[in-house]
Scaffold this motif. Structure first.
Motif, PDB file in Angstrom:
ATOM      1  N   TYR A   1      16.936  -4.801  -1.940  1.00 37.31           N
ATOM      2  CA  TYR A   1      16.188  -5.930  -1.390  1.00 37.31           C
ATOM      3  C   TYR A   1      15.015  -5.479  -0.519  1.00 37.31           C
ATOM      4  O   TYR A   1      14.356  -6.310   0.107  1.00 37.31           O
ATOM      5  CB  TYR A   1      17.102  -6.824  -0.568  1.00 37.31           C
ATOM      6  CG  TYR A   1      18.200  -7.481  -1.381  1.00 37.31           C
ATOM      7  CD1 TYR A   1      19.490  -7.615  -0.868  1.00 37.31           C
ATOM      8  CD2 TYR A   1      17.967  -7.951  -2.665  1.00 37.31           C
ATOM      9  CE1 TYR A   1      20.497  -8.196  -1.611  1.00 37.31           C
ATOM     10  CE2 TYR A   1      18.962  -8.541  -3.410  1.00 37.31           C
ATOM     11  CZ  TYR A   1      20.221  -8.661  -2.879  1.00 37.31           C
ATOM     12  OH  TYR A   1      21.221  -9.246  -3.615  1.00 37.31           O
ATOM     13  N   TYR A   2      14.790  -4.186  -0.480  1.00 32.38           N
ATOM     14  CA  TYR A   2      13.744  -3.663   0.399  1.00 32.38           C
ATOM     15  C   TYR A   2      12.861  -2.675  -0.335  1.00 32.38           C
ATOM     16  O   TYR A   2      13.320  -1.908  -1.177  1.00 32.38           O
ATOM     17  CB  TYR A   2      14.358  -2.942   1.598  1.00 32.38           C
ATOM     18  CG  TYR A   2      15.156  -3.836   2.510  1.00 32.38           C
ATOM     19  CD1 TYR A   2      16.498  -4.081   2.258  1.00 32.38           C
ATOM     20  CD2 TYR A   2      14.567  -4.425   3.612  1.00 32.38           C
ATOM     21  CE1 TYR A   2      17.229  -4.899   3.083  1.00 32.38           C
ATOM     22  CE2 TYR A   2      15.290  -5.252   4.454  1.00 32.38           C
ATOM     23  CZ  TYR A   2      16.627  -5.485   4.177  1.00 32.38           C
ATOM     24  OH  TYR A   2      17.347  -6.298   4.997  1.00 32.38           O
ATOM     25  N   SER A   3      11.588  -2.697   0.021  1.00 32.49           N
ATOM     26  CA  SER A   3      10.750  -1.551  -0.273  1.00 32.49           C
ATOM     27  C   SER A   3      11.096  -0.497   0.765  1.00 32.49           C
ATOM     28  O   SER A   3      11.591  -0.815   1.844  1.00 32.49           O
ATOM     29  CB  SER A   3       9.274  -1.928  -0.186  1.00 32.49           C
ATOM     30  OG  SER A   3       8.947  -2.909  -1.141  1.00 32.49           O
TER      31      SER A   3
ATOM     32  N   TRP B   1      11.009  -2.112  -4.403  1.00 30.79           N
ATOM     33  CA  TRP B   1      12.463  -2.242  -4.515  1.00 30.79           C
ATOM     34  C   TRP B   1      12.975  -1.758  -5.862  1.00 30.79           C
ATOM     35  O   TRP B   1      14.072  -1.208  -5.962  1.00 30.79           O
ATOM     36  CB  TRP B   1      12.896  -3.684  -4.279  1.00 30.79           C
ATOM     37  CG  TRP B   1      12.498  -4.619  -5.376  1.00 30.79           C
ATOM     38  CD1 TRP B   1      11.330  -5.305  -5.488  1.00 30.79           C
ATOM     39  CD2 TRP B   1      13.260  -4.945  -6.542  1.00 30.79           C
ATOM     40  NE1 TRP B   1      11.322  -6.032  -6.639  1.00 30.79           N
ATOM     41  CE2 TRP B   1      12.487  -5.839  -7.298  1.00 30.79           C
ATOM     42  CE3 TRP B   1      14.514  -4.565  -7.014  1.00 30.79           C
ATOM     43  CZ2 TRP B   1      12.933  -6.345  -8.502  1.00 30.79           C
ATOM     44  CZ3 TRP B   1      14.964  -5.081  -8.211  1.00 30.79           C
ATOM     45  CH2 TRP B   1      14.172  -5.965  -8.946  1.00 30.79           C
TER      46      TRP B   1
ATOM     47  N   THR C   1      12.871   0.745   6.156  1.00 32.91           N
ATOM     48  CA  THR C   1      12.968  -0.365   5.203  1.00 32.91           C
ATOM     49  C   THR C   1      11.868  -1.388   5.455  1.00 32.91           C
ATOM     50  O   THR C   1      11.515  -1.680   6.601  1.00 32.91           O
ATOM     51  CB  THR C   1      14.318  -1.078   5.327  1.00 32.91           C
ATOM     52  OG1 THR C   1      14.429  -1.642   6.658  1.00 32.91           O
ATOM     53  CG2 THR C   1      15.480  -0.129   5.125  1.00 32.91           C
ATOM     54  N   GLN C   2      11.361  -1.951   4.383  1.00 35.32           N
ATOM     55  CA  GLN C   2      10.333  -2.980   4.472  1.00 35.32           C
ATOM     56  C   GLN C   2      10.754  -4.169   3.622  1.00 35.32           C
ATOM     57  O   GLN C   2      10.998  -3.999   2.422  1.00 35.32           O
ATOM     58  CB  GLN C   2       8.988  -2.447   3.979  1.00 35.32           C
ATOM     59  CG  GLN C   2       7.850  -3.443   4.102  1.00 35.32           C
ATOM     60  CD  GLN C   2       6.574  -2.951   3.463  1.00 35.32           C
ATOM     61  OE1 GLN C   2       6.577  -2.578   2.284  1.00 35.32           O
ATOM     62  NE2 GLN C   2       5.488  -2.921   4.223  1.00 35.32           N
ATOM     63  N   PRO C   3      10.844  -5.360   4.193  1.00 34.65           N
ATOM     64  CA  PRO C   3      11.207  -6.533   3.396  1.00 34.65           C
ATOM     65  C   PRO C   3      10.267  -6.713   2.208  1.00 34.65           C
ATOM     66  O   PRO C   3       9.072  -6.418   2.299  1.00 34.65           O
ATOM     67  CB  PRO C   3      11.068  -7.688   4.388  1.00 34.65           C
ATOM     68  CG  PRO C   3      11.252  -7.065   5.724  1.00 34.65           C
ATOM     69  CD  PRO C   3      10.630  -5.699   5.604  1.00 34.65           C
ATOM     70  N   THR C   4      10.795  -7.199   1.128  1.00 40.76           N
ATOM     71  CA  THR C   4      10.015  -7.273  -0.109  1.00 40.76           C
ATOM     72  C   THR C   4       8.908  -8.321  -0.067  1.00 40.76           C
ATOM     73  O   THR C   4       8.038  -8.317  -0.941  1.00 40.76           O
ATOM     74  CB  THR C   4      10.937  -7.570  -1.306  1.00 40.76           C
ATOM     75  OG1 THR C   4      11.682  -8.767  -1.042  1.00 40.76           O
ATOM     76  CG2 THR C   4      11.900  -6.426  -1.544  1.00 40.76           C
TER      77      THR C   4
ATOM     78  N   TYR D   1       7.777  -2.453   8.918  1.00 37.00           N
ATOM     79  CA  TYR D   1       9.059  -1.847   8.572  1.00 37.00           C
ATOM     80  C   TYR D   1      10.085  -2.186   9.635  1.00 37.00           C
ATOM     81  O   TYR D   1       9.807  -2.128  10.826  1.00 37.00           O
ATOM     82  CB  TYR D   1       8.909  -0.329   8.418  1.00 37.00           C
ATOM     83  CG  TYR D   1       8.162   0.043   7.168  1.00 37.00           C
ATOM     84  CD1 TYR D   1       6.774  -0.079   7.098  1.00 37.00           C
ATOM     85  CD2 TYR D   1       8.832   0.491   6.037  1.00 37.00           C
ATOM     86  CE1 TYR D   1       6.084   0.241   5.939  1.00 37.00           C
ATOM     87  CE2 TYR D   1       8.143   0.827   4.872  1.00 37.00           C
ATOM     88  CZ  TYR D   1       6.776   0.691   4.829  1.00 37.00           C
ATOM     89  OH  TYR D   1       6.096   1.006   3.675  1.00 37.00           O
ATOM     90  N   GLU D   2      11.261  -2.542   9.185  1.00 37.33           N
ATOM     91  CA  GLU D   2      12.285  -3.084  10.089  1.00 37.33           C
ATOM     92  C   GLU D   2      13.204  -2.027  10.669  1.00 37.33           C
ATOM     93  O   GLU D   2      13.329  -1.887  11.882  1.00 37.33           O
ATOM     94  CB  GLU D   2      13.126  -4.121   9.349  1.00 37.33           C
ATOM     95  CG  GLU D   2      12.385  -5.391   8.981  1.00 37.33           C
ATOM     96  CD  GLU D   2      13.307  -6.410   8.359  1.00 37.33           C
ATOM     97  OE1 GLU D   2      12.991  -7.610   8.407  1.00 37.33           O
ATOM     98  OE2 GLU D   2      14.336  -6.002   7.773  1.00 37.33           O
TER      99      GLU D   2
END
Length: 129
Positions: free
Chosen positions: A33-35, A55, A100-103, A116-117
């Motif tokens: 679910y993440y890039s 992703w 992680t980066q949300p898509t 990025y989270e």
């Protein structure tokens, strides 16, 4: 919550290679679910973008200085992202981080660290001349 753990860093001579891994885990976390991105930070310098992968793993992005030397890839089944680094130079010495980066972020944001989270603790890469 997601935990990211980088590994594979170390000391290598100029011209050598290293393969970094970033293992993701979490009770409800699913990497697909993440890039994913790799960044690095050298002493006294700003954190800089290295590479990112969508992703699905189908699209990759690289900082200009890495092209032809670094390759990012991912294995969603293993919740792991890799960074293969070849032809290493002393200026590649830094702490390397995955994140992680949300898509929902667009391609234009791949190099933006503020999007990025979650971040790993980093792994040290030292390239000797």
């Amino acid at each position: 919550q997601v935990q990211l753990v980088e590994s594979g860093g170390g000391l290598v001579q100029a011209g050598g290679s290293l393969r970094l891994s970033c293992a993701a885990s979490g009770r409800t976390f699913t990497l697909r679910y993440y890039s994913m991105g790799w960044f690095r930070q050298a002493p006294g310098k700003e954190r800089e973008f290295i590479a990112a992968v969508t992703w699905s793993g189908g699209i990759t992005y690289y900082a200009e200085y890495t092209k032809g030397r670094f390759t990012i890839s991912r294995d969603n089944a293993k919740n792991t992202v890799y960074l293969q680094m070849n032809s290493l130079r002393p200026e590649d010495t830094a702490v390397y981080y995955c994140a992680t980066q949300p898509t929902y972020y667009s391609d234009s944001k791949r190099a933006d660290s503020s999007t990025y989270e979650s971040w790993g603790q980093g792994t040290q890469v030292t390239v000797s001349s």
